[in-house]
Design a protein around this motif. Structure first.
Motif, PDB file in Angstrom:
ATOM      1  N   ASP A   1      42.708  25.955  24.188  1.00 42.04           N
ATOM      2  CA  ASP A   1      41.264  25.916  24.424  1.00 42.04           C
ATOM      3  C   ASP A   1      40.438  25.350  23.271  1.00 42.04           C
ATOM      4  O   ASP A   1      39.443  25.930  22.868  1.00 42.04           O
TER       5      ASP A   1
ATOM      6  N   TYR B   1      39.464  23.326  31.826  1.00 50.81           N
ATOM      7  CA  TYR B   1      39.152  24.754  32.050  1.00 50.81           C
ATOM      8  C   TYR B   1      38.805  25.054  33.517  1.00 50.81           C
ATOM      9  O   TYR B   1      39.216  26.088  34.046  1.00 50.81           O
TER      10      TYR B   1
ATOM     11  N   GLY C   1      40.976  28.019  34.483  1.00 47.54           N
ATOM     12  CA  GLY C   1      40.125  29.205  34.352  1.00 47.54           C
ATOM     13  C   GLY C   1      40.320  30.216  35.479  1.00 47.54           C
ATOM     14  O   GLY C   1      40.431  31.428  35.219  1.00 47.54           O
ATOM     15  N   PRO C   2      40.370  29.770  36.757  1.00 56.55           N
ATOM     16  CA  PRO C   2      40.519  30.745  37.850  1.00 56.55           C
ATOM     17  C   PRO C   2      41.790  31.590  37.758  1.00 56.55           C
ATOM     18  O   PRO C   2      41.817  32.722  38.229  1.00 56.55           O
TER      19      PRO C   2
ATOM     20  N   LYS D   1      42.825  33.149  35.350  1.00 58.79           N
ATOM     21  CA  LYS D   1      42.604  34.318  34.504  1.00 58.79           C
ATOM     22  C   LYS D   1      42.150  35.529  35.309  1.00 58.79           C
ATOM     23  O   LYS D   1      42.309  36.659  34.856  1.00 58.79           O
ATOM     24  N   ALA D   2      41.614  35.270  36.502  1.00 53.97           N
ATOM     25  CA  ALA D   2      41.149  36.383  37.341  1.00 53.97           C
ATOM     26  C   ALA D   2      42.203  36.819  38.351  1.00 53.97           C
ATOM     27  O   ALA D   2      41.907  37.597  39.258  1.00 53.97           O
TER      28      ALA D   2
ATOM     29  N   ARG E   1      39.842  39.890  30.655  1.00 52.51           N
ATOM     30  CA  ARG E   1      40.123  40.171  32.065  1.00 52.51           C
ATOM     31  C   ARG E   1      41.470  40.847  32.293  1.00 52.51           C
ATOM     32  O   ARG E   1      41.682  41.456  33.330  1.00 52.51           O
TER      33      ARG E   1
END
Lengths: 357, 184
Positions: free
Chosen positions: A179, A242, A246-247, A249-250, A322
């Motif tokens: 990142d 990202y 990024g998604p 991570k949830a 998260r």
């Protein structure tokens, strides 16, 4: 060294990559103690260390072909992942020479470099490359020298020019980063590109590290480890992509955390280059799924304690909010609370079998 | 404190200079600037499309727009730059644009003086599509390139003269917090 190269692995999409038992046992586990805090933690980069990942100057492993392919995919989508400012051309040749000589020395069955005057003959058998070129003549290579060679080595690389009492990030090949953006950070000073890191500035870590690196002599490279957590064994976790990763991570749940969550460790090496006086910063990344890592008893227990007690500012910066508790709960089942020895070695000759609920 | 952001100094004359060029993105030099009694060459921006009247003072020059001024600057710096000191006064993006043009023209960093004056608005670089957004006053901005809602990070690149913007709802698409007007 026999690398047991895997012919086709992916680090995106279906994430087909897996670590063999050998790859797990050679993983450069980063935590000496049950607690983690930022430190300069530089040590001489000599061959040999707690695991086989330290046996070569630039370590390659079974993922070599897949990682080089993943880099090529990323560069095809975003050519600015590799940039070198024009004044760094000498450092480009320094890098090419260092990497070719190191690979040919450490892996003679895979790489051969033959020299005669400025004539060079480079053979990279795993990638099927056979090239004659003239050292110092960029027109004799199909790509600029830094890009040509770093497409053939695992891990990211940045080039640092030393002037005005600091180090400037004036080049890089950055396709498997935790990142940060080369295109954004290119041209920054040491303190500028570390600007977003919390806590460490106040500890004086960056002042001390810079003072040390400014005096880094030729022929005496140093290394350190850094780490973060990544969902899936995805090499390209850049700001650029990202929205793609990024998604993920949830998506971490108690049921999938062992198979999906990875510890990402960077074996960072810093080498003074002979002609340019620049520093080559190697960032060799290793990804291990938690259900692979827990097959080493000591590592499971230690990672549990480190993450459970992690400084909140560092946990936030590393983007763990998260899923940190889910990981701690998962690893907690492998930790009986007993005292474990300092150091990072596995202390196991072979891996245990682990079944999780 | 933003560690990658420079510290700016108020305008003061660099007495080691032989000639002095002051450039600003505003119609007049800000009142905070205490002009010394030496000859200064001054570039300003009037933001008008009609003809700009020549100023009485021959050393002052007004431009139609910031882009117009920046386009002229390399030619001005191509000649007569020995002993020249350049002073940029204005928004952060503007002063770093001037800095980067001056460096490209061969001036050393010690010959370039930057003063941040006026608005705190930011130029924002979209990490995903590389499009720049100008004059951003909120901490979340819609990228005109890829349409992402970008959270403006406190990380500044002098080379791009911009702050980094990353998709604010990348982890849970659609979850976009209310923007705050932080950079007036």
């Amino acid at each position: 060294m026999n690398l047991n190269l895997k012919p086709d692995e992916t680090f995106r999409g279906d994430f087909s990559t897996r670590n063999s038992d050998t790859a797990i046992l050679r993983f450069p586990f980063p935590f000496h103690d049950d607690k983690y805090m930022y430190a300069v933690n530089l040590e001489p980069h000599v061959r040999g260390g707690p695991t086989a990942a330290y046996d070569a100057i630039f370590d390659l492993d079974e993922h070599y072909i897949g990682e080089c392919r993943d880099r090529a995919l990323t560069l095809a989508e975003d050519p600015l992942r590799c940039q070198v400012l024009p004044h760094m051309i000498e450092a480009e040749w320094d890098t090419l020479e260092l990497l070719m000589e190191s690979l040919a020395f450490d892996y003679p069955e895979h790489f051969t470099l033959t020299k005669s005057g400025t004539d060079r003959h480079w053979v990279n058998r795993p990638l099927g490359l056979d090239r004659n070129f003239t050292f110092g003549d960029a027109s004799s290579l199909p790509l600029p020298p830094f890009e040509y060679i770093t497409r053939q080595v695992q891990g990211d690389f940045t080039l640092h020019d030393q002037r005005e009492n600091t180090l400037f990030m004036d080049g890089g090949m950055v396709t498997s980063q935790a990142d940060w953006s080369l295109n954004f950070d290119l041209g920054m000073t040491f303190h500028e590109w570390h600007g977003p890191v919390p806590v460490a500035h106040e500890l004086g870590v960056f002042d001390r590290a810079l003072a040390y690196l400014m005096r880094l002599p030729y022929g005496k490279p140093v290394r350190r480890l850094n780490w973060t957590l990544t969902v899936h064994p995805r090499l390209d976790t850049s700001p650029e992509t990202y929205p793609i990763w990024g998604p993920d991570k949830a998506t971490i749940t108690p049921a999938n955390v062992g198979a999906h969550m990875c510890l990402r460790v960077e074996l960072q090496t810093l080498t003074r280059l002979p002609r340019s006086n620049a520093i080559l910063f190697g960032i060799r990344g290793y990804l291990i799924r938690l259900d692979e890592l827990v097959r080493v008893k000591k590592w499971a227990m230690r990672l549990h304690r480190v993450l459970r007690d992690l400084h909140p500012g560092i946990a936030e910066y590393k983007g763990t909010s998260r899923y940190r508790q889910t990981i701690v709960d998962y690893l907690g089942a492998f930790d009986d609370g007993s005292i474990i020895s300092p150091g990072t070695g596995s202390e196991q000759a072979s891996l245990r079998e682990v079944t999780t609920a | 404190m933003i560690k990658s952001r420079p510290l700016y100094r108020p305008f003061t004359l660099d007495v080691s200079g032989r000639a002095h060029l002051v450039v600003t993105d505003q119609p007049e030099l800000p009142e905070m600037v205490d002009l010394p009694s030496v000859d200064l060459e001054i570039f300003t921006v009037q933001t008008v499309s009609s003809e700009i009247e020549a100023p009485v003072d021959g050393n002052r020059r007004a431009f139609h727009a910031v882009v117009d001024l920046l386009a002229h600057l390399p030619r001005r710096l191509a000649n007569d730059k020995i002993g020249l000191r350049i002073y940029a006064i204005g928004t952060e993006a503007f002063v770093w644009d001037v800095h980067n043009i001056a460096r490209a023209a061969g001036l050393g960093s010690a010959e370039i003086h930057l003063t941040h004056a006026g608005s705190l608005r930011r130029r924002v670089y979209c990490a995903h599509c590389k499009t720049m957004s100008e004059d951003v006053t909120d901490n979340i901005v819609l990228c005109p390139g890829c349409g992402a809602s970008l959270l403006v990070r406190d990380h500044f690149s002098r080379r791009l003269a911009a702050f980094m913007g990353v998709k604010v709802d990348a982890e849970i698409p659609g979850e976009i917090p209310a923007a705050e007007s932080l950079y007036q």
